[in-house]
Enzyme design. Structure first.
Site, PDB file in Angstrom:
ATOM      1  CD  GLU A 116      27.308  35.538 -14.257  1.00 26.59           C
ATOM      2  OE1 GLU A 116      27.411  35.053 -13.110  1.00 26.59           O
ATOM      3  OE2 GLU A 116      26.557  36.504 -14.522  1.00 26.59           O
ATOM      4  CG  ASP A 118      28.461  32.778 -25.222  1.00 27.41           C
ATOM      5  OD1 ASP A 118      27.773  33.775 -25.519  1.00 27.41           O
ATOM      6  OD2 ASP A 118      29.105  32.125 -26.058  1.00 27.41           O
ATOM      7  CG  ASP A 119      21.862  35.097 -22.467  1.00 28.55           C
ATOM      8  OD1 ASP A 119      21.297  34.729 -23.508  1.00 28.55           O
ATOM      9  OD2 ASP A 119      21.232  35.377 -21.435  1.00 28.55           O
ATOM     10  NE  ARG A 121      29.108  33.125 -28.727  1.00 27.29           N
ATOM     11  CZ  ARG A 121      29.108  31.916 -29.294  1.00 27.29           C
ATOM     12  NH1 ARG A 121      29.210  31.805 -30.590  1.00 27.29           N
ATOM     13  NH2 ARG A 121      29.012  30.830 -28.545  1.00 27.29           N
ATOM     14  CE  LYS A 161      21.216  31.712 -20.006  1.00 28.35           C
ATOM     15  NZ  LYS A 161      20.162  32.740 -19.735  1.00 28.35           N
ATOM     16  N   PRO A 191      25.379  31.131  -7.448  1.00 26.62           N
ATOM     17  CG  PRO A 191      27.309  30.018  -6.755  1.00 26.62           C
ATOM     18  CD  PRO A 191      26.358  30.133  -7.906  1.00 26.62           C
TER      19      PRO A 191
END
Length: 213
Positions: A116, A118-119, A121, A161, A191
Protein backbone atom coordinates in the site's frame (compact mmCIF):
# COMPACT_ATOMS: atom_id res chain seq x y z
CA UNK A 1 3.70 14.36 10.73
CA UNK A 2 0.27 15.79 11.59
CA UNK A 3 -1.34 16.13 8.16
CA UNK A 4 -3.73 13.30 7.34
CA UNK A 5 -4.92 12.12 3.93
CA UNK A 6 -8.09 10.05 3.75
CA UNK A 7 -8.26 7.72 0.75
CA UNK A 8 -11.34 5.95 -0.61
CA UNK A 9 -11.72 2.62 -2.39
CA UNK A 10 -12.78 4.44 -5.57
CA UNK A 11 -9.73 6.68 -5.48
CA UNK A 12 -7.40 3.69 -5.05
CA UNK A 13 -9.13 1.88 -7.90
CA UNK A 14 -8.60 4.90 -10.17
CA UNK A 15 -4.98 5.41 -9.05
CA UNK A 16 -4.15 1.80 -9.91
CA UNK A 17 -5.90 2.05 -13.28
CA UNK A 18 -3.98 5.23 -14.12
CA UNK A 19 -0.67 3.66 -13.01
CA UNK A 20 -1.17 0.58 -15.20
CA UNK A 21 -1.59 2.87 -18.20
CA UNK A 22 1.21 5.26 -17.21
CA UNK A 23 3.81 2.53 -16.67
CA UNK A 24 2.44 0.26 -19.42
CA UNK A 25 2.16 -2.64 -17.01
CA UNK A 26 1.11 -5.73 -18.90
CA UNK A 27 3.17 -4.70 -21.92
CA UNK A 28 6.33 -2.84 -20.86
CA UNK A 29 6.64 -5.08 -17.80
CA UNK A 30 4.45 -8.18 -17.75
CA UNK A 31 4.44 -9.87 -14.35
CA UNK A 32 3.47 -13.53 -14.10
CA UNK A 33 3.51 -13.66 -10.29
CA UNK A 34 2.16 -11.06 -7.87
CA UNK A 35 3.42 -11.10 -4.28
CA UNK A 36 1.20 -9.06 -1.96
CA UNK A 37 2.64 -7.80 1.31
CA UNK A 38 -0.01 -8.18 3.99
CA UNK A 39 -2.17 -6.75 5.03
CA UNK A 40 -2.08 -3.44 3.10
CA UNK A 41 -1.04 -4.98 -0.21
CA UNK A 42 -3.88 -7.51 -0.47
CA UNK A 43 -6.67 -5.34 -1.91
CA UNK A 44 -4.39 -3.32 -4.25
CA UNK A 45 -2.92 -6.60 -5.57
CA UNK A 46 -6.39 -7.95 -6.35
CA UNK A 47 -7.45 -4.76 -8.13
CA UNK A 48 -4.18 -4.65 -10.04
CA UNK A 49 -4.64 -8.24 -11.21
CA UNK A 50 -7.97 -7.32 -12.83
CA UNK A 51 -6.40 -4.49 -14.81
CA UNK A 52 -3.51 -6.73 -15.89
CA UNK A 53 -5.97 -9.43 -16.97
CA UNK A 54 -7.69 -6.83 -19.15
CA UNK A 55 -4.30 -6.31 -20.82
CA UNK A 56 -3.38 -9.92 -21.57
CA UNK A 57 -6.34 -12.12 -20.63
CA UNK A 58 -4.45 -14.00 -17.92
CA UNK A 59 -5.27 -14.30 -14.23
CA UNK A 60 -1.90 -13.80 -12.57
CA UNK A 61 -1.43 -15.88 -9.41
CA UNK A 62 -1.14 -13.93 -6.16
CA UNK A 63 1.04 -15.11 -3.29
CA UNK A 64 0.84 -13.47 0.13
CA UNK A 65 3.66 -12.68 2.49
CA UNK A 66 3.45 -11.11 5.92
CA UNK A 67 6.02 -8.56 7.05
CA UNK A 68 5.72 -6.33 10.10
CA UNK A 69 7.57 -3.07 10.63
CA UNK A 70 5.06 -0.85 12.41
CA UNK A 71 5.16 -0.98 16.17
CA UNK A 72 2.21 -2.61 17.91
CA UNK A 73 0.78 0.42 19.72
CA UNK A 74 -2.59 0.51 21.50
CA UNK A 75 -5.25 1.68 19.02
CA UNK A 76 -2.59 2.37 16.37
CA UNK A 77 -4.19 3.75 13.25
CA UNK A 78 -7.46 4.62 15.04
CA UNK A 79 -8.77 7.33 17.35
CA UNK A 80 -6.08 9.73 16.21
CA UNK A 81 -3.21 7.43 17.14
CA UNK A 82 -0.83 7.16 14.15
CA UNK A 83 1.11 4.02 13.38
CA UNK A 84 4.79 4.53 14.17
CA UNK A 85 7.41 2.76 12.05
CA UNK A 86 9.57 0.37 14.04
CA UNK A 87 13.22 -0.35 13.43
CA UNK A 88 13.21 -4.05 12.55
CA UNK A 89 11.25 -5.97 9.93
CA UNK A 90 9.87 -9.30 11.09
CA UNK A 91 8.59 -12.10 8.86
CA UNK A 92 5.14 -13.34 9.90
CA UNK A 93 4.22 -15.29 6.74
CA UNK A 94 6.18 -16.34 3.69
CA UNK A 95 5.76 -18.10 0.36
CA UNK A 96 4.49 -21.66 0.39
CA UNK A 97 7.14 -23.93 -1.06
CA UNK A 98 5.65 -27.20 0.22
CA UNK A 99 3.30 -29.71 -1.42
CA UNK A 100 3.02 -30.72 -5.06
CA UNK A 101 0.02 -28.48 -5.69
CA UNK A 102 1.36 -25.41 -3.91
CA UNK A 103 5.02 -25.36 -4.90
CA UNK A 104 6.06 -21.86 -5.91
CA UNK A 105 8.88 -21.73 -8.42
CA UNK A 106 10.53 -18.34 -8.70
CA UNK A 107 12.84 -19.30 -11.55
CA UNK A 108 12.36 -17.35 -14.76
CA UNK A 109 9.49 -15.39 -13.26
CA UNK A 110 8.59 -11.75 -13.63
CA UNK A 111 7.59 -10.96 -10.07
CA UNK A 112 5.67 -7.88 -8.94
CA UNK A 113 5.68 -7.08 -5.22
CA UNK A 114 2.63 -5.03 -4.17
CA UNK A 115 2.16 -2.93 -1.04
CA UNK A 116 0.00 0.00 0.00
CA UNK A 117 2.79 2.45 0.84
CA UNK A 118 6.53 2.95 0.53
CA UNK A 119 7.34 4.78 3.75
CA UNK A 120 10.82 4.14 5.14
CA UNK A 121 11.40 1.52 2.41
CA UNK A 122 12.66 -0.98 4.99
CA UNK A 123 9.86 -3.47 4.35
CA UNK A 124 10.40 -3.45 0.58
CA UNK A 125 14.17 -3.81 0.92
CA UNK A 126 13.68 -6.76 3.25
CA UNK A 127 11.16 -8.43 0.92
CA UNK A 128 13.46 -8.10 -2.08
CA UNK A 129 16.48 -9.42 -0.17
CA UNK A 130 14.56 -12.46 1.09
CA UNK A 131 13.17 -13.20 -2.37
CA UNK A 132 16.63 -13.01 -3.88
CA UNK A 133 17.83 -15.55 -1.30
CA UNK A 134 15.00 -17.90 -2.29
CA UNK A 135 15.77 -17.45 -5.99
CA UNK A 136 19.43 -18.25 -5.37
CA UNK A 137 18.50 -21.37 -3.38
CA UNK A 138 16.18 -22.59 -6.15
CA UNK A 139 18.85 -21.98 -8.79
CA UNK A 140 21.33 -24.04 -6.79
CA UNK A 141 18.82 -26.84 -6.31
CA UNK A 142 18.21 -26.87 -10.07
CA UNK A 143 21.96 -27.04 -10.77
CA UNK A 144 21.97 -23.57 -12.31
CA UNK A 145 24.57 -20.84 -12.07
CA UNK A 146 23.61 -18.09 -9.60
CA UNK A 147 21.64 -15.39 -11.39
CA UNK A 148 21.15 -17.45 -14.55
CA UNK A 149 17.40 -18.07 -14.19
CA UNK A 150 16.48 -14.63 -15.52
CA UNK A 151 14.04 -13.93 -12.69
CA UNK A 152 13.01 -10.28 -12.50
CA UNK A 153 11.51 -8.35 -9.59
CA UNK A 154 9.41 -5.20 -9.78
CA UNK A 155 7.57 -3.21 -7.13
CA UNK A 156 4.14 -1.58 -7.22
CA UNK A 157 2.96 0.68 -4.39
CA UNK A 158 -0.23 2.71 -4.19
CA UNK A 159 1.60 5.56 -2.44
CA UNK A 160 5.25 6.53 -2.23
CA UNK A 161 6.02 9.01 0.53
CA UNK A 162 8.33 11.73 -0.74
CA UNK A 163 10.92 11.58 2.05
CA UNK A 164 14.42 10.38 2.79
CA UNK A 165 14.39 6.58 2.95
CA UNK A 166 16.02 4.56 5.72
CA UNK A 167 17.25 2.04 3.15
CA UNK A 168 17.61 1.93 -0.63
CA UNK A 169 16.66 -0.63 -3.24
CA UNK A 170 19.14 -1.95 -5.82
CA UNK A 171 19.21 -0.21 -9.18
CA UNK A 172 17.79 -3.20 -11.05
CA UNK A 173 14.74 -3.09 -8.78
CA UNK A 174 14.28 0.70 -9.01
CA UNK A 175 14.19 0.40 -12.80
CA UNK A 176 10.92 -1.51 -12.27
CA UNK A 177 9.52 0.58 -9.42
CA UNK A 178 5.93 1.70 -9.99
CA UNK A 179 4.29 4.15 -7.54
CA UNK A 180 0.67 4.89 -8.39
CA UNK A 181 0.97 8.22 -6.54
CA UNK A 182 3.54 10.21 -4.58
CA UNK A 183 2.61 12.18 -1.49
CA UNK A 184 4.38 14.31 1.11
CA UNK A 185 5.21 12.56 4.38
CA UNK A 186 1.84 12.41 6.12
CA UNK A 187 -0.51 9.98 7.77
CA UNK A 188 -2.41 7.98 5.14
CA UNK A 189 -5.83 6.70 6.17
CA UNK A 190 -6.70 3.80 3.85
CA UNK A 191 -10.31 2.59 3.57
CA UNK A 192 -9.46 -0.93 4.79
CA UNK A 193 -8.28 0.64 8.06
CA UNK A 194 -11.64 2.31 8.62
CA UNK A 195 -13.51 0.86 11.61
CA UNK A 196 -16.37 3.35 11.65
CA UNK A 197 -18.73 4.62 8.94
CA UNK A 198 -17.16 3.93 5.53
CA UNK A 199 -19.41 6.53 3.89
CA UNK A 200 -18.09 9.17 6.27
CA UNK A 201 -14.55 8.04 5.49
CA UNK A 202 -15.29 8.33 1.75
CA UNK A 203 -16.59 11.88 2.16
CA UNK A 204 -13.44 12.80 4.10
CA UNK A 205 -11.39 11.29 1.26
CA UNK A 206 -13.22 13.41 -1.32
CA UNK A 207 -12.49 16.54 0.73
CA UNK A 208 -8.85 15.48 1.26
CA UNK A 209 -8.30 15.11 -2.48
CA UNK A 210 -10.06 18.38 -3.23
CA UNK A 211 -7.86 20.23 -0.70
CA UNK A 212 -4.65 18.63 -1.98
CA UNK A 213 -5.22 19.73 -5.59
Amino acid sequence: MTDKLYISYNQIHQLINDAVNKFQLGSQYTPDLIIAIGGGGFIPARILRSFLKAQNGTNIPIQAIGLSLYEELPNAGTNGVPEVPGTTVSKTQWLNFGGNDSLVSLLGRKILIVDEVDDSRKTLVYAVAELKKDILDQEREAGMEPGSSGTEIGIFVVYNKDKAKAEELPGDIMSKYYPAATTPDRWLSFPWDCTSDIEEHTQKAIKSFANSN
